[in-house]
Design a protein around this motif. Sequence first.
Motif, PDB file in Angstrom:
ATOM      1  N   LEU A  28       0.853  -0.846   0.496  1.00 24.24           N
ATOM      2  CA  LEU A  28       0.074   0.031  -0.393  1.00 24.24           C
ATOM      3  C   LEU A  28       0.865   1.089  -0.230  1.00 24.24           C
ATOM      4  O   LEU A  28       0.643   2.030  -0.247  1.00 24.24           O
ATOM      5  CB  LEU A  28      -0.982   0.001   1.287  1.00 24.24           C
ATOM      6  N   TYR A  32       0.906   4.360  -2.677  1.00 21.05           N
ATOM      7  CA  TYR A  32       0.532   5.216  -2.175  1.00 21.05           C
ATOM      8  C   TYR A  32       1.902   6.446  -2.732  1.00 21.05           C
ATOM      9  O   TYR A  32       1.531   7.730  -3.560  1.00 21.05           O
ATOM     10  CB  TYR A  32       0.598   5.577  -0.967  1.00 21.05           C
ATOM     11  N   ARG A  50      -7.357  -2.442  -5.189  1.00 19.63           N
ATOM     12  CA  ARG A  50      -8.686  -2.625  -4.529  1.00 19.63           C
ATOM     13  C   ARG A  50      -9.731  -3.529  -3.823  1.00 19.63           C
ATOM     14  O   ARG A  50     -10.118  -3.470  -2.818  1.00 19.63           O
ATOM     15  CB  ARG A  50      -9.632  -1.705  -5.988  1.00 19.63           C
ATOM     16  N   GLU A  52      -7.865  -5.162  -2.556  1.00 19.44           N
ATOM     17  CA  GLU A  52      -6.927  -5.914  -1.353  1.00 19.44           C
ATOM     18  C   GLU A  52      -8.033  -4.836   0.358  1.00 19.44           C
ATOM     19  O   GLU A  52      -8.868  -4.956   1.350  1.00 19.44           O
ATOM     20  CB  GLU A  52      -6.390  -5.357  -0.806  1.00 19.44           C
ATOM     21  N   VAL A  53      -8.406  -3.352  -0.275  1.00 23.58           N
ATOM     22  CA  VAL A  53      -9.317  -2.100   0.092  1.00 23.58           C
ATOM     23  C   VAL A  53     -10.130  -2.309   0.954  1.00 23.58           C
ATOM     24  O   VAL A  53     -10.867  -2.347   1.424  1.00 23.58           O
ATOM     25  CB  VAL A  53      -8.921  -1.344  -0.681  1.00 23.58           C
ATOM     26  N   HIS A  54     -11.458  -3.135  -0.725  1.00 21.23           N
ATOM     27  CA  HIS A  54     -12.457  -4.065  -0.412  1.00 21.23           C
ATOM     28  C   HIS A  54     -12.421  -5.057   0.558  1.00 21.23           C
ATOM     29  O   HIS A  54     -13.142  -5.052   1.841  1.00 21.23           O
ATOM     30  CB  HIS A  54     -13.290  -4.699  -1.860  1.00 21.23           C
ATOM     31  N   SER A  57     -12.609  -3.130   3.535  1.00 22.06           N
ATOM     32  CA  SER A  57     -13.928  -2.186   4.117  1.00 22.06           C
ATOM     33  C   SER A  57     -14.637  -3.168   5.018  1.00 22.06           C
ATOM     34  O   SER A  57     -15.611  -2.525   5.875  1.00 22.06           O
ATOM     35  CB  SER A  57     -13.840  -1.169   2.410  1.00 22.06           C
ATOM     36  N   ALA A  72     -11.502   2.577   4.406  1.00 21.82           N
ATOM     37  CA  ALA A  72     -10.848   1.790   3.591  1.00 21.82           C
ATOM     38  C   ALA A  72     -11.831   2.040   2.187  1.00 21.82           C
ATOM     39  O   ALA A  72     -12.073   2.124   1.076  1.00 21.82           O
ATOM     40  CB  ALA A  72     -11.214   0.211   3.796  1.00 21.82           C
ATOM     41  N   VAL A  75     -11.538   5.286  -0.037  1.00 26.14           N
ATOM     42  CA  VAL A  75     -10.472   5.313  -0.473  1.00 26.14           C
ATOM     43  C   VAL A  75     -11.250   4.222  -1.741  1.00 26.14           C
ATOM     44  O   VAL A  75     -10.468   4.648  -2.838  1.00 26.14           O
ATOM     45  CB  VAL A  75      -9.385   3.747  -0.128  1.00 26.14           C
ATOM     46  N   GLU A  76     -11.968   2.751  -1.598  1.00 23.09           N
ATOM     47  CA  GLU A  76     -11.991   2.263  -3.009  1.00 23.09           C
ATOM     48  C   GLU A  76     -13.155   2.461  -3.498  1.00 23.09           C
ATOM     49  O   GLU A  76     -12.901   2.444  -4.618  1.00 23.09           O
ATOM     50  CB  GLU A  76     -13.612   1.013  -2.400  1.00 23.09           C
ATOM     51  N   LEU A  99      -5.507   7.927   0.910  1.00 26.04           N
ATOM     52  CA  LEU A  99      -4.568   7.395   1.001  1.00 26.04           C
ATOM     53  C   LEU A  99      -2.742   7.505   2.200  1.00 26.04           C
ATOM     54  O   LEU A  99      -3.273   7.288   2.850  1.00 26.04           O
ATOM     55  CB  LEU A  99      -4.081   7.074  -0.738  1.00 26.04           C
ATOM     56  N   PHE A 102      -5.157   6.865   5.063  1.00 29.73           N
ATOM     57  CA  PHE A 102      -5.526   5.256   5.314  1.00 29.73           C
ATOM     58  C   PHE A 102      -4.310   4.677   5.756  1.00 29.73           C
ATOM     59  O   PHE A 102      -4.282   3.829   6.794  1.00 29.73           O
ATOM     60  CB  PHE A 102      -5.562   4.631   4.289  1.00 29.73           C
TER      61      PHE A 102
END
Length: 215
Positions: A28, A32, A50, A52-54, A57, A72, A75-76, A99, A102
């Motif tokens: 990440l 970033y 995306r 991993e962020v999902h 989240s 999250a 960001v998603e 980001l 995050f």
Amino acid sequence: MKNDKVQFALKQVRQRFCHKLGDWLPILVEFYESVAEKDIEPKSLTPIIRAEVHKISGSAKTFGFSGLSEKAFTVEQLLDRVIDGEKIDLIYEQLVEQLDQFVIMITKIIEDYSEEEFDELDQKKVKTNIKTIITDQYNVLLVDDDELINDFFTYGLKEDNFNVIQCRNGQEALEFLSKVNNQFIKNPEICLPDLILLDVNMPGQSGFDILSSIK
């Protein structure tokens, strides 16, 4: 006693969640920094980030990290706009800011959990899952792409003497159901799942897609 076991399972899964955050944080941070320096083609990396962020989240709130879950999700949404073709210049400042926040939140959560706590809890694992229907128990098919969510609910359900079958995606679930259904046709004593729990948002087929296929 039962509540203590569930609380232990939740704490154990929280620790594993933090371990996964630690493993993923360098990726990440690299993403970033690349975005901040405008040094990448965002669309080539965004789908991986995306995904991993999902997961964060969806699972962070379950494990008691509501603020991280909300960040999250923000960001998603921004990453989705990039994937959908919106020029990154239009959302550049917002994406960099989100980001940055995050990364800071994840770093703080990781720092709050010591290695001693990890070592203590890693001695006990959530029970492993075998994709087998058991005729003298209620059978629950659990479909979620997040391993930790699967393990936590599996632990809780097994404490109530349910047999739990885990699948990580729609294809795996449909293949399992097809196999069991064929066995049931040949031998009616073979049980079908009594309950199917579906995550809605998964890569590939969504929970609604799987439900439609089952019907």
